[in-house]
Scaffold this active site. Structure first.
Site, mmCIF file in Angstrom:
data_model
loop_
_atom_site.group_PDB
_atom_site.id
_atom_site.type_symbol
_atom_site.label_atom_id
_atom_site.label_comp_id
_atom_site.label_asym_id
_atom_site.label_seq_id
_atom_site.Cartn_x
_atom_site.Cartn_y
_atom_site.Cartn_z
ATOM 1 N N GLU A 132 36.990 36.553 52.291
ATOM 2 C CA GLU A 132 35.598 36.985 52.469
ATOM 3 C C GLU A 132 35.151 36.603 53.870
ATOM 4 O O GLU A 132 34.933 35.434 54.173
ATOM 5 C CB GLU A 132 34.701 36.322 51.418
ATOM 6 C CG GLU A 132 33.225 36.673 51.592
ATOM 7 C CD GLU A 132 32.324 35.904 50.635
ATOM 8 O OE1 GLU A 132 32.777 35.524 49.517
ATOM 9 O OE2 GLU A 132 31.166 35.650 51.007
ATOM 10 N N ARG A 173 27.744 36.173 59.025
ATOM 11 C CA ARG A 173 26.902 35.097 59.568
ATOM 12 C C ARG A 173 27.047 34.946 61.062
ATOM 13 O O ARG A 173 26.274 34.234 61.695
ATOM 14 C CB ARG A 173 27.299 33.768 58.926
ATOM 15 C CG ARG A 173 26.817 33.669 57.532
ATOM 16 C CD ARG A 173 27.386 32.470 56.827
ATOM 17 N NE ARG A 173 27.421 32.795 55.427
ATOM 18 C CZ ARG A 173 27.698 31.956 54.470
ATOM 19 N NH1 ARG A 173 27.987 30.699 54.765
ATOM 20 N NH2 ARG A 173 27.695 32.344 53.221
ATOM 21 N N THR A 199 27.868 37.602 52.742
ATOM 22 C CA THR A 199 26.537 37.467 53.329
ATOM 23 C C THR A 199 25.936 38.834 53.652
ATOM 24 O O THR A 199 25.302 39.028 54.692
ATOM 25 C CB THR A 199 26.538 36.551 54.583
ATOM 26 O OG1 THR A 199 27.422 35.453 54.363
ATOM 27 C CG2 THR A 199 25.156 35.972 54.842
ATOM 28 N N LYS A 204 28.178 36.829 41.789
ATOM 29 C CA LYS A 204 28.297 35.599 42.571
ATOM 30 C C LYS A 204 27.262 34.611 42.049
ATOM 31 O O LYS A 204 26.131 34.997 41.732
ATOM 32 C CB LYS A 204 28.056 35.907 44.049
ATOM 33 C CG LYS A 204 27.980 34.665 44.932
ATOM 34 C CD LYS A 204 28.141 35.003 46.398
ATOM 35 C CE LYS A 204 27.818 33.776 47.262
ATOM 36 N NZ LYS A 204 28.644 33.669 48.444
HETATM 37 C C1 3PG Z 1 28.795 30.890 50.434
HETATM 38 O O1 3PG Z 1 28.160 31.719 51.062
HETATM 39 O O2 3PG Z 1 29.452 31.222 49.460
HETATM 40 C C2 3PG Z 1 28.686 29.474 50.812
HETATM 41 O O3 3PG Z 1 28.129 29.293 52.057
HETATM 42 C C3 3PG Z 1 29.937 28.692 50.680
HETATM 43 O O4 3PG Z 1 29.483 27.419 50.431
HETATM 44 P P1 3PG Z 1 30.284 26.150 50.907
HETATM 45 O O5 3PG Z 1 30.211 26.143 52.403
HETATM 46 O O6 3PG Z 1 29.569 24.983 50.282
HETATM 47 O O7 3PG Z 1 31.694 26.277 50.425
#
Ligand code: 3PG
Length: 219
Positions: free
Chosen positions: A42, A46, A70, A130
């Site tokens: 994924e 960002r 995202t 999700k």
């Molecule tokens: C996401 O978008 O799934 C999270 O930012 C992942 O979270 P983590 O950085 O705590 O693994």
């Protein structure tokens, strides 16, 4: 929409959530993860490099199944598909995203952490959601509780998941996969320690053994 398949998660139910800060990292990082058995990647929007990184990985990394994360708008959804994303993940949900996803056969994972959000995604036709941010939204206990009223849905938790606690999620009958950024430590990326990332990926791949049987393959 009915022909959307989530079967790609079956053999690799741990998904790195990737933020590419330097485009030069995209291909070697993806290669390192795939070498360790982590093939569903994924790449988030960002950073400014997200879309280009998706294209590079799609074109250059054999064995990778690249998706986008995202995604917060229909425009981003379209741009990611154009870039070559094979699946789409959103931290949340909106009518515009539902509508766009329903026009495609692309697996789409809308975000939902409350019963009301889960119901909205279900009503729109989505069955694999999700669950983000997992650790601050009740964690594995909350997802387990959803199995009662939402027995036909599956979840992909992310947020606060790591090698140590991933099995507590993966062993739930309604968890289809887990994701997180722990597979792509920034220091290792910037110092080009691709072998270390392959090792992290190998350890993460072994977490697949915790997946329960009952619901897998149902979507
Ligand atoms: C996401 O978008 O799934 C999270 O930012 C992942 O979270 P983590 O950085 O705590 O693994």
């Amino acid at each position: 929409m009915n022909s959307v398949s989530y079967a790609f998660l079956n053999n690799a139910p741990v998904i790195p959530v990737i933020a590419i800060e330097n485009l030069d990292h995209a291909v070697p990082l993806a290669e390192a993860l795939v070498a360790g058995g982590i093939v569903n990647l994924e790449v988030t929007l960002r950073t400014e490099h997200g879309l280009k990184a998706i294209s590079l990985i799609r074109d250059q990394v054999k064995g990778a199944n690249v998706g986008v994360g995202t995604v917060c708008s229909a425009n981003e959804f379209d741009a990611a598909i154009d870039a070559g994303a094979n699946f789409v993940v959103s931290p949340g949900q909106s009518d515009a995203l539902f509508e766009r996803a329903l026009l495609t056969n692309i697996p789409f994972f809308p975000g939902a952490v409350t019963a009301t959000e889960v119901m909205a995604a279900k009503e729109a036709g989505f069955k694999v959601l999700k669950f983000f941010p997992a650790s601050t939204s009740g964690g594995a206990a909350a997802i387990k509780a959803f199995a009662g009223p939402f027995a036909d849905l599956q979840f992909v938790p992310t947020g606060g998941i790591n090698l140590e606690n991933a099995s507590s999620y993966l062993s739930l009958s309604n968890v289809r996969a887990v994701g997180g950024s722990w597979l792509t430590p920034r220091d290792a990326i910037y110092s080009g320690q691709w072998d270390d990332i392959t090792q992290i990926a190998r350890e993460a791949s072994e977490l697949g053994a915790y997946l329960g049987e009952p619901l897998h393959g149902s979507c």
